[in-house]
Write an enzyme that holds these catalytic residues in place. Structure first.
Site, PDB file in Angstrom:
ATOM      1  N   THR A 123      27.571  46.568  37.365  1.00 38.43           N
ATOM      2  CA  THR A 123      28.817  47.188  36.858  1.00 38.43           C
ATOM      3  C   THR A 123      29.778  47.594  37.981  1.00 38.43           C
ATOM      4  O   THR A 123      29.362  47.770  39.125  1.00 38.43           O
ATOM      5  CB  THR A 123      28.494  48.422  35.965  1.00 38.43           C
ATOM      6  OG1 THR A 123      27.583  48.008  34.955  1.00 38.43           O
ATOM      7  CG2 THR A 123      29.695  49.018  35.288  1.00 38.43           C
TER       8      THR A 123
ATOM      9  N   GLU B  51      26.194  44.049  32.755  1.00 39.08           N
ATOM     10  CA  GLU B  51      24.976  44.820  32.503  1.00 39.08           C
ATOM     11  C   GLU B  51      24.007  44.789  33.697  1.00 39.08           C
ATOM     12  O   GLU B  51      24.188  45.531  34.624  1.00 39.08           O
ATOM     13  CB  GLU B  51      24.325  44.406  31.171  1.00 39.08           C
ATOM     14  CG  GLU B  51      22.965  44.956  30.848  1.00 39.08           C
ATOM     15  CD  GLU B  51      22.691  46.443  31.108  1.00 39.08           C
ATOM     16  OE1 GLU B  51      23.602  47.247  31.277  1.00 39.08           O
ATOM     17  OE2 GLU B  51      21.497  46.774  31.151  1.00 39.08           O
TER      18      GLU B  51
ATOM     19  N   GLU C 277      24.524  41.949  28.096  1.00 37.67           N
ATOM     20  CA  GLU C 277      24.906  43.259  27.577  1.00 37.67           C
ATOM     21  C   GLU C 277      24.193  43.624  26.274  1.00 37.67           C
ATOM     22  O   GLU C 277      24.069  44.804  25.945  1.00 37.67           O
ATOM     23  CB  GLU C 277      26.422  43.282  27.355  1.00 37.67           C
ATOM     24  CG  GLU C 277      27.081  44.608  27.624  1.00 37.67           C
ATOM     25  CD  GLU C 277      27.213  44.925  29.115  1.00 37.67           C
ATOM     26  OE1 GLU C 277      26.707  45.969  29.519  1.00 37.67           O
ATOM     27  OE2 GLU C 277      27.818  44.124  29.852  1.00 37.67           O
TER      28      GLU C 277
ATOM     29  N   ASP D 259      21.759  46.415  25.867  1.00 35.80           N
ATOM     30  CA  ASP D 259      22.174  47.820  25.737  1.00 35.80           C
ATOM     31  C   ASP D 259      21.970  48.320  24.297  1.00 35.80           C
ATOM     32  O   ASP D 259      22.143  49.505  24.022  1.00 35.80           O
ATOM     33  CB  ASP D 259      23.649  48.012  26.118  1.00 35.80           C
ATOM     34  CG  ASP D 259      23.818  48.268  27.610  1.00 35.80           C
ATOM     35  OD1 ASP D 259      22.803  48.419  28.305  1.00 35.80           O
ATOM     36  OD2 ASP D 259      24.968  48.323  28.073  1.00 35.80           O
TER      37      ASP D 259
ATOM     38  N   SER E  98      27.457  51.829  25.069  1.00 29.40           N
ATOM     39  CA  SER E  98      27.623  51.826  26.523  1.00 29.40           C
ATOM     40  C   SER E  98      27.621  53.245  27.062  1.00 29.40           C
ATOM     41  O   SER E  98      27.785  54.206  26.303  1.00 29.40           O
ATOM     42  CB  SER E  98      28.970  51.163  26.850  1.00 29.40           C
ATOM     43  OG  SER E  98      29.273  51.287  28.217  1.00 29.40           O
TER      44      SER E  98
ATOM     45  N   GLY F  76      26.571  52.454  37.134  1.00 28.17           N
ATOM     46  CA  GLY F  76      25.330  53.220  37.275  1.00 28.17           C
ATOM     47  C   GLY F  76      24.496  53.343  36.022  1.00 28.17           C
ATOM     48  O   GLY F  76      23.645  54.221  35.939  1.00 28.17           O
ATOM     49  N   GLY F  77      24.733  52.469  35.022  1.00 29.83           N
ATOM     50  CA  GLY F  77      23.922  52.516  33.808  1.00 29.83           C
ATOM     51  C   GLY F  77      24.067  53.859  33.118  1.00 29.83           C
ATOM     52  O   GLY F  77      25.138  54.457  33.114  1.00 29.83           O
TER      53      GLY F  77
HETATM   54  O1  DON Z   1      27.551  49.606  29.331  1.00 26.18           O
HETATM   55  C1  DON Z   1      26.695  50.193  29.965  1.00 26.18           C
HETATM   56  O2  DON Z   1      26.520  51.385  29.904  1.00 26.18           O
HETATM   57  C2  DON Z   1      25.822  49.410  30.901  1.00 26.18           C
HETATM   58  N1  DON Z   1      25.792  48.023  30.544  1.00 26.18           N
HETATM   59  C3  DON Z   1      26.294  49.599  32.291  1.00 26.18           C
HETATM   60  C4  DON Z   1      25.316  49.020  33.261  1.00 26.18           C
HETATM   61  C5  DON Z   1      25.466  49.608  34.579  1.00 26.18           C
HETATM   62  O3  DON Z   1      26.324  50.392  34.856  1.00 26.18           O
HETATM   63  C6  DON Z   1      24.492  49.241  35.565  1.00 26.18           C
HETATM   64  N2  DON Z   1      24.840  49.911  36.803  1.00 26.18           N
HETATM   65  N3  DON Z   1      24.851  50.129  37.855  1.00 26.18           N
END
Ligand code: DON
Length: 584
Positions: A404, A424, A441, A444, A468, A490-491
């Site tokens: 991301t 993702e 994605e 998620d 998300s 950062g997920g």
């Molecule tokens: O949409 C989301 O929340 C995730 N797909 C984001 C993934 C992500 O930020 C991974 N990061 N470093």
């Protein structure tokens, strides 16, 4: 404040006391990398406009657009198309994006949803494996099942139609030129190629990113991607429809359906029917400020506002003087916010998300009363916000994987863009099509569809968007002036990074770069996470004495933020990634 003082303040932020540890780290990283020649200028000050993003070449593309009178949205298109080339691990045409836009002329925030959608044929048991258990990583993330209809290009086009000034076609030029002339492999891209175990199996990736013996090409190697340039030429000439209908979409669908790890079910009709959405922003107060972010299907806007709203109802902390108290209250507020997020937030076209209830002052006050000064909740339960459906949902189970990108832009008229984009997982689905990587994605979505007979709000459904955590955010002061543009990759932890930077900048009075550089911490309603290799590690024992189940972890944010300082702008890039800021 004078321009010189703005620069001095920005410089002190990275290179001054009282955060000596961070000062040394931040200053050291301003030196160019000897192999790639990349010299990220992580701090910048400007009186007219500013761009902060994850790669200096993308920053330069945005800067040039702003310099020739383009709007923040024009610059955003140029920046995203370059990032899709030089930062392929994070986002691109094969993924999705959320855009929070501020129009200075009409003082209006609009939010645009370019989230991926599940194919029409998708069903709730999509990621259910043997014996009803969640499917394994390879069969889910790396197979055709995880690929959603990409939304990035459609949402860029929609937002550009509403807020752009320069011709769409010209905005692809910097990315096309770089793709043809070449760019150097950055240290971060190289490190991720070294770490990754699956990308080299893709024939295009094997030629493009690896040498004849299968080793990642070294830092500084010039990469050329004429396939990406050709894709962009089509998109520049014919708009997003060149991507969603016609030969590009046919190739994309074929790559998903003939996927070597397991074919997916995406169809050309799924692509042709994709719609980006103009959604209502989610806004709320934090002290005298107004904070606006992305609503569902992102959980980011609600969760950031809940954390801030809870902190506002607790004793005000100062990280420099009382770090234990600051970390304790922040982690507890985050626990409560994540408990609600896991229960209630999903695609609003499928689920009635009680947004107003989750942010209602009475509800936040009730939730804040659950937080004690001297002990951790350890695991918070979701609340019953006003308006929550009678048929309660169950909590979902989702993965948390690293990639991301986020960038922030303000133009000479004061219009602003906060844009977070993703494929993702790092390198997404690990399949290239026409020079860009496909997303994964759909992982998620929750891997379990129901729990104890109750449906999970974020279960897979036909044409639904996965929830998300992306949190592009704008902050306004009491006079309605835009004061902060922020976001991060950062997920799940994105929510922490964004809330923590806002608190550091506004509550703890840290200059922006220091706010970005400062250690991360929080809790996703499991362990209390402390950023490895930073001074907060030293709080471990005292947090454990309050009952916190502490975990020391890498927290690789990629915050790219802009703050108003007096009448000027300061841009800051996260030292944890390759980014830069540039303005004038
Ligand atoms: O949409 C989301 O929340 C995730 N797909 C984001 C993934 C992500 O930020 C991974 N990061 N470093």
């Amino acid at each position: 404040m004078t321009f010189v003082r703005v620069i001095a303040r920005a410089g002190r932020a990275a290179c001054g006391l009282p955060f000596l540890f961070w000062a040394v780290a931040a200053c050291a990283q301003l030196a160019p990398d000897p192999a790639s020649g990349i010299a990220p200028k992580r701090i910048a000050a400007g009186q007219r406009f500013m761009v902060a993003a994850a790669h200096p070449l993308a920053v330069d593309a945005g800067y040039e657009v702003l310099k020739r009178g383009g709007t923040a949205m024009d610059a955003a298109v140029a920046v995203q198309l370059v990032l899709g080339l030089v930062e392929p691990q994070s986002a691109g045409l094969g993924g999705g994006a959320f855009i929070v836009h501020y129009s200075a002329a009409d003082k209006r925030v609009r939010t645009y949803d370019g989230r991926e959608t599940a194919p029409a044929s998708a069903r709730p048991d999509r990621f259910t494996g043997a014996f009803g258990r969640p499917m394994g990583f390879i069969d889910s993330v790396l197979s055709g099942k995880s690929v959603g209809v990409p939304g990035a290009l459609a949402v860029l086009e929609l937002a550009h139609r509403n807020h752009g000034r320069l011709e769409w076609a010209g905005l692809a030029a910097p990315a096309i030129e770089l793709a043809e002339k070449g760019f150097a492999i950055s240290p971060r891209l190289h490190a991720l190629l070294e770490w990754d175990k699956w990308l080299a199996r893709d024939p295009f990736a094997a030629r493009y990113l690896y040498d004849a013996s299968g080793r990642p090409k070294p830092v500084g190697t010039t990469l050329r991607n004429p396939e990406y340039a050709a894709t962009l030429r089509e998109v520049a000439a014919d708009g997003a429809q060149a991507f969603y209908r016609g030969a590009i979409s046919t190739d994309l669908v074929a790559a998903v359906r003939n996927h070597p790890v397991g074919g997916g079910d995406l169809t050309v009709e799924d692509l042709a029917s994709y719609q980006p959405k103009d959604r209502a922003p989610v806004c709320g107060p934090f002290r005298e400020y107004r904070v606006c972010g992305m609503g569902p299907p992102s959980s980011g806007g609600i969760a950031v506002l809940q954390i801030l709203g809870l902190l506002e109802r607790l004793p005000k902390t100062d990280f420099a003087r009382e770090p234990l108290q600051a970390v304790h209250y922040f982690a507890e507020a985050a626990r409560l916010a994540y408990a609600d997020r896991d229960r209630y937030v999903a695609d609003p076209d499928f689920v009635d998300v009680p947004i107003a209830g989750l942010l209602a002052p009475t509800y936040l006050a009730e939730r804040a009363r659950l937080i004690a000064a001297d002990r951790s909740l350890v695991r918070a339960q979701p609340g019953r916000p006003p308006g929550a459906q009678r048929t309660a949902f169950a909590d979902g189970v989702t993965l948390d994987l690293p990639s991301t990108t986020h960038f922030s832009i303000v133009d000479a008229e004061g219009n602003a863009v906060a844009l977070t984009a993703s494929i993702e997982f790092v390198f997404g689905n690990h399949r290239f099509v026409r020079g860009f990587l496909l997303n994964n994605e759909l992982t998620d979505f929750s891997f379990v569809a129901e729990e104890g007979g109750r449906p999970v709000a974020n279960r897979v459904e036909s044409r639904k968007r996965p929830r998300s955590s992306m949190s592009p955010t704008l902050v306004f002061d009491a006079d309605g002036r835009l004061v902060l543009i922020v976001g991060s990759p950062g997920g799940h932890a994105i929510i922490h990074y964004v809330a923590r930077v806002i608190v550091a900048a506004l509550d703890w009075g840290m200059p922006l770069q220091q706010a970005v550089d400062a250690p991360h911490f929080g809790s996703r309603n499991g362990p209390t996470d402390l950023e490895a290799g930073t001074p907060v590690e030293g709080l471990r024992r005292r947090l454990e004495a309050l009952g916190h189940p502490v975990r020391i972890v890498e927290l690789a944010s990629g915050v790219h933020a802009i703050q108003r300082v007096g009448d000027a702008w300061v841009g800051a890039a996260d030292p944890r990634r390759d980014g830069a800021a540039r303005g004038e």
